[in-house]
Scaffold this motif. Structure first.
Motif, PDB file in Angstrom:
ATOM      1  N   ALA A   1      71.065  15.445   3.996  1.00 54.32           N
ATOM      2  CA  ALA A   1      71.541  16.207   5.152  1.00 54.32           C
ATOM      3  C   ALA A   1      72.403  15.304   6.015  1.00 54.32           C
TER       4      ALA A   1
ATOM      5  N   ASP B   1      73.258  22.651  16.943  1.00 50.68           N
ATOM      6  CA  ASP B   1      73.546  21.353  16.352  1.00 50.68           C
ATOM      7  C   ASP B   1      74.783  21.459  15.459  1.00 50.68           C
TER       8      ASP B   1
ATOM      9  N   ARG C   1      73.906  29.985  13.287  1.00 50.42           N
ATOM     10  CA  ARG C   1      72.499  29.674  13.001  1.00 50.42           C
ATOM     11  C   ARG C   1      71.706  29.486  14.295  1.00 50.42           C
TER      12      ARG C   1
ATOM     13  N   CYS D   1      79.199  25.014  19.446  1.00 51.22           N
ATOM     14  CA  CYS D   1      77.834  24.587  19.745  1.00 51.22           C
ATOM     15  C   CYS D   1      77.692  24.200  21.213  1.00 51.22           C
TER      16      CYS D   1
ATOM     17  N   PRO E   1      77.131  26.481  12.262  1.00 54.04           N
ATOM     18  CA  PRO E   1      76.094  25.919  13.134  1.00 54.04           C
ATOM     19  C   PRO E   1      75.811  26.784  14.364  1.00 54.04           C
TER      20      PRO E   1
ATOM     21  N   ASP F   1      74.488  21.137  11.600  1.00 51.74           N
ATOM     22  CA  ASP F   1      73.781  22.122  10.775  1.00 51.74           C
ATOM     23  C   ASP F   1      74.793  23.004  10.052  1.00 51.74           C
TER      24      ASP F   1
END
Length: 361
Positions: free
Chosen positions: A335, A148, A37, A137, A34, A151
């Motif tokens: 998700a 997030d 990304r 994060c 996460p 994710d």
């Protein structure tokens, strides 16, 4: 030399680049997905260079979280030196390795324009009892990079599994403290097989004998342990996990791979709470843990030389019950969203166990 993870990556001396240090193992890299990304979204014009062990190149490529892997490794969990190969320093360096001066110093040696780290006195405060996905994060969000923790899912591999629909048992871990006894794994395997379930035992480097011990004690056929002494290639392991009916595993990298591929899992914890390294809070995952009353989230040594006492409190019957409670095959994959965050508080059970919606205590 840097390893390009996509065509054309790494070329050009003056390209803007973000350097991220995460020179640890499979699970460590997957819990950082996460955060990685978030960096790619925030700096789309930068090449993202991941400083990590060379063997993780295939994992980073499959997860699509970096453009270049810069080989960096050291014995155990020590901080490696980072040798920047381009004449222009990184525009940004990010410490996703730890919170001490060693990792910050390794990144500072590359002379980045900007360095994000917990070790920086002007940065956010390190929280020792925070879930690993949340930790990184939060670091980025503090610096203005929205991230997030939910994710975490990665693209399912294109390769076909050699054992689709099997239940995978992974008895290994990089420390004995997190290895549930092979006899108990064998008992679970026998019970599953008696119910008509195909069982496959996976292993990493150095775990070949352990996997065969489990299979032999369970009376499994010879093809139940795929791969040789070096372990399975990542592509094969990922395909097995992606198409498995479920994964039963200790607190190790394969557990995080199951979470990333949205494969149902039963994860066995001992020295460290699932609140720090556990799977997402989702019905497809069950984390088993029996801590001492008021023992805190880190009651044991995750790198200890003997199976942790809390891990040994987990019985084969509990594992089979947790497996039976998983969503049935074919249940829709959705998700995780906010439910994937791992830092929710734990509530004490009357018997001294920890309970949460995703936990069987």
């Amino acid at each position: 030399m840097p390893l390009p993870l996509r065509a054309g990556a790494g070329a050009g001396a003056d390209r803007p680049r973000t350097l991220v240090l995460r020179a640890l193992g499979l699970g460590d890299l997957l819990t950082a997905v996460p955060a990685l990304r978030a960096l790619r979204r925030t700096y789309p014009g930068h090449e993202l260079v991941l400083a990590a062990p060379r063997w993780l190149a295939e994992v980073a490529r499959a997860a699509e979280v970096a453009d270049v892997l810069l080989p960096a490794e050291a014995p155990g969990r020590e901080v490696p030196a980072v040798r920047w190969p381009w004449p222009v320093p990184p525009r940004l360096a990010v410490d996703l390795h730890g919170n001490g001066p060693a990792s910050r110093t390794a990144l500072a040696a590359t002379v980045p324009v900007r360095l994000l780290a917990y070790a920086d006195g002007s940065g956010p405060r390190w929280r020792p009892d925070e879930h690993e996905r949340d930790r990184w994060c939060r670091l980025l969000s503090w610096y203005g990079v929205p991230a997030d923790p939910g994710d975490l899912l990665v693209r399912r591999p294109r390769a076909a599994s050699p054992a689709p629909g099997a239940v995978l048992l992974h008895p290994g871990a990089d420390a004995a403290a997190r290895r549930w006894p092979p006899g108990r794994f064998a008992e679970v395997a026998r019970a599953l097989r008696s119910r008509g379930v195909r069982v496959v035992v996976t292993h990493g480097p150095g775990e070949h004998a352990l996997a065969h011990e489990v299979a032999g004690r369970a009376g499994l056929p010879s093809d139940a342990v795929p791969g040789g002494r070096a372990g399975l290639p990542f592509a094969v392991l990922a395909a097995l996990v992606a198409e498995a009916r479920a994964v039963i595993v200790g607190d190790t990298g394969v557990a995080h791979l199951a979470s990333a591929l949205a494969t149902p899992s039963v994860v066995l914890f001992g020295p460290v709470s699932p609140g720090l390294w556990g799977p997402p809070a989702h019905p497809r995952h069950r984390a088993l843990w029996h801590p001492d009353p008021d023992g805190g989230p880190r009651p044991g040594d995750p790198h200890g030389a003997r199976p942790d006492a809390r891990l040994l409190r987990i019985t084969p019957a509990e594992v089979l019950g947790a497996w039976a409670a998983l969503p049935p095959p074919g249940a829709p994959v959705v998700a995780d969203g906010a439910g994937a965050r791992g830092g929710a508080p734990w509530a004490p059970h009357a018997a001294g166990h920890a309970v949460r919606p995703d936990v069987v205590a």
